[in-house]
Write an enzyme that holds these catalytic residues in place. Sequence first.
Site, PDB file in Angstrom:
ATOM      1  N   GLU A  37     -12.412 -38.565  -9.587  1.00 34.27           N
ATOM      2  CA  GLU A  37     -12.936 -39.212  -8.372  1.00 34.27           C
ATOM      3  C   GLU A  37     -12.038 -40.403  -8.075  1.00 34.27           C
ATOM      4  O   GLU A  37     -11.928 -41.312  -8.914  1.00 34.27           O
ATOM      5  CB  GLU A  37     -14.383 -39.688  -8.547  1.00 34.27           C
ATOM      6  CG  GLU A  37     -15.395 -38.563  -8.551  1.00 34.27           C
ATOM      7  CD  GLU A  37     -16.834 -39.054  -8.541  1.00 34.27           C
ATOM      8  OE1 GLU A  37     -17.120 -40.118  -7.964  1.00 34.27           O
ATOM      9  OE2 GLU A  37     -17.674 -38.353  -9.155  1.00 34.27           O
ATOM     10  N   GLU A  52     -20.270 -39.383 -14.898  1.00 32.99           N
ATOM     11  CA  GLU A  52     -20.498 -40.835 -14.990  1.00 32.99           C
ATOM     12  C   GLU A  52     -21.691 -41.177 -15.882  1.00 32.99           C
ATOM     13  O   GLU A  52     -22.588 -41.930 -15.485  1.00 32.99           O
ATOM     14  CB  GLU A  52     -20.685 -41.441 -13.584  1.00 32.99           C
ATOM     15  CG  GLU A  52     -19.423 -41.360 -12.768  1.00 32.99           C
ATOM     16  CD  GLU A  52     -19.458 -42.158 -11.464  1.00 32.99           C
ATOM     17  OE1 GLU A  52     -20.533 -42.619 -11.053  1.00 32.99           O
ATOM     18  OE2 GLU A  52     -18.384 -42.306 -10.848  1.00 32.99           O
TER      19      GLU A  52
HETATM   20  O1  AHR Z   1     -18.353 -39.802  -4.739  1.00 38.03           O
HETATM   21  C1  AHR Z   1     -19.557 -40.496  -4.592  1.00 38.03           C
HETATM   22  C2  AHR Z   1     -20.216 -40.835  -5.916  1.00 38.03           C
HETATM   23  O2  AHR Z   1     -19.437 -41.791  -6.571  1.00 38.03           O
HETATM   24  C3  AHR Z   1     -20.345 -39.719  -6.928  1.00 38.03           C
HETATM   25  O3  AHR Z   1     -21.486 -38.953  -6.746  1.00 38.03           O
HETATM   26  C4  AHR Z   1     -20.442 -40.467  -8.218  1.00 38.03           C
HETATM   27  O4  AHR Z   1     -19.957 -39.720  -9.298  1.00 38.03           O
HETATM   28  C5  AHR Z   1     -19.663 -41.742  -7.965  1.00 38.03           C
HETATM   29  O5  AHR Z   1     -20.361 -42.868  -8.356  1.00 38.03           O
END
Ligand code: AHR
Length: 506
Positions: free
Chosen positions: A296, A177
Site C-alpha cells: 500500500e 495491518e
Molecule cells: O487503502 C486504505 C486503507 O489504508 C486500507 O484499507 C488499510 O490497509 C490502510 O490503512
Amino acid sequence: MSTRTARFTLDPAFTIGEVNPRLFGSFVEHLGRCVYTGIFEPDHPTADEQGLRQDVLDLVRELGVTAIRYPGGNFVSGYRWEDSVGPAGDRPRRLDLAWRSTETNRFGLSEYIAFLKKIGPQAEPMMAINLGTRGVAEALQLQEYANHPAGTALSEQRVAHGDKEPFGIKVWCLGNEMDGPWQTGHKTAEEYGRIAAETARAMRQIDADVELVACGSSSQAMPTFAAWEATVLQETYDLVDYISLHAYYQPLDGDLDSFIASAVDMESFIENVVATADHVGARLKSKKKINLSFDEWNVWYTADWEEHTKNADPADWPEAPRLLEDNYSVMDAVVFGSLLIALLRHADRVTVACLAQLVNVIAPIMTEPGGPAWRQTTFFPFAQASKYGRGQVLDVRVDSPTHETKQYGEAELLHATAVRGEDGSVTVFAVNRSRTESLPLQVGLNGLDLTSIVEHSALADADPDARNTLADPERVAPHQVQGTALQDGTLTAVLEPLSWNVIRLA
Ligand code: AHR
C-alpha cells in the site's frame, strides 16, 4: 533559472537489480466506490455481460497494472470469503465494520478473477486472507476453494458455481495491518507472528509453492515499527517470502517542501526494513533473503477522511458511499512520481508494490455512476513508469543542489533513477523538488550506446494545484519538453520547477 546543476553518471556495469513486473501492482478493496460503480456497475452503458465497466477496463490496461491485491485492506479483517461466492442473488448483506458500510457481496471472488482475466495476462491475483476475526481453518478453506482443481467438497463447490478452472492464486497476504489498533482483531507482534506462522505452515501443506506476505508495519511512524518486524520475522522467517510495508503521504501543517520530499521517508523505511529482515536472517543463520512487498503506497489526505468519520451518522450503514475520493493536483502527482522513483531505486529488494488504490478510492482512475471515467494527475507517472520502467535499474548516485526541509533536513532537489531495457534503451525518471526554480541536469553516459533522445516528457504546470475533474477531465497531462540534448556522451536537460520527467534514450 538556477545556475546550480544536478549531475549523475549512468554505467551499465553498475546496476541495482531487475525490475519485477509486480512492482507495478495495485489494490482493489471493498471500500467506498472502488468496486461498486468503480470497476463493477451492471447498469452502466459500457458494462459487459459480467457487469464490468469497459471504460474503466480500458483505463486499467492503459495504466499498466500487474498484481492486484484484493479484497482489503481493513475490509479483509471482517471478510467471510464464503459470502462472496455462489449465485449473486443468494449472497448475504453484511456490516463492513472497517468502513462503516453495508457490503452486498454482489461482487465477489469469481468476479474479481473475471476482472483480472479481462485486464489481460499481465494482471495477477494477490489475495489477502482474514487473520483479524478468523484464522487457519478459514484460510485453508479459501485456498482449497480457489486453487484445488476438483474432487473435494470445496473445489467442487467452485466448479458448481461456474468456475471449472482453479483460480491459481499464487501470492497471499497473511492479514492486513495487524499492528494497527484500528484493525478489527488487532494483535501484538507475538500474537500475530504466531498465527501468521501457523497459517503459513498449513497453507504450504496444500501447496509448498505459494508466495506468502507477512504483515509488517502500517507506517514507519508506528510506535512498534522495527520491533514488530523483528518479532514477526523471528516466528515466520522460513515460512514466508515477503514482509509488507504501507505508507501514505500528505502535507502536514502546510509544510509543502517536506511533503514534496516524502520519498526520503519512503527510502529510509525500505532500508530500515531490509536491515531488520537481514538482521533476523543473520540471527537465524539463514541464507534466505526476505523480500519487501510495499503493498500500500500513495498520497492520501487522511484529514478529509477523519473529518468525514466525525460527521458520520452512527446509525447509517450506506452501500458504496463516496469515501476517500481524493482529487489529486499536479503537486501530488510529482510527489507520487518521486515515490515510484524510490521503489525503482530499491528494486533489488522491493519485488512487489501495490498502488493503493485503483479506482475512485485514493485512485488514479475516477468514475461517475452512469457517467464517464477519467485519469487523475497521478495516472500519468504510474502509466509511464510501468511502460518504460522495465529492465535493469541502473545505480544512480546524484550530485544535486539541496534545500532545507522541516522534516528531512537538507533534501536533494533532484530525485532520479534510470532503467535500461533489454534492447539497450534507457529511460531516466527524474523529479525536480524545487517549487520555484528550474533545475539544469547533466547525465554522463558511460559505456552506453545511446545516440538519440526519443522524448522528454514532463508533468508540471504553472498552477501546481491544477487537477483533472469531472467538469474538466483533461486539464492536466504530460507535455513534451524542447531543448533536451545528447552530445559527446552527455545528456543535458532543464527540469521545470516541481516537475516529473521521463527522458527516453535509444
Ligand atoms: O487503502 C486504505 C486503507 O489504508 C486500507 O484499507 C488499510 O490497509 C490502510 O490503512
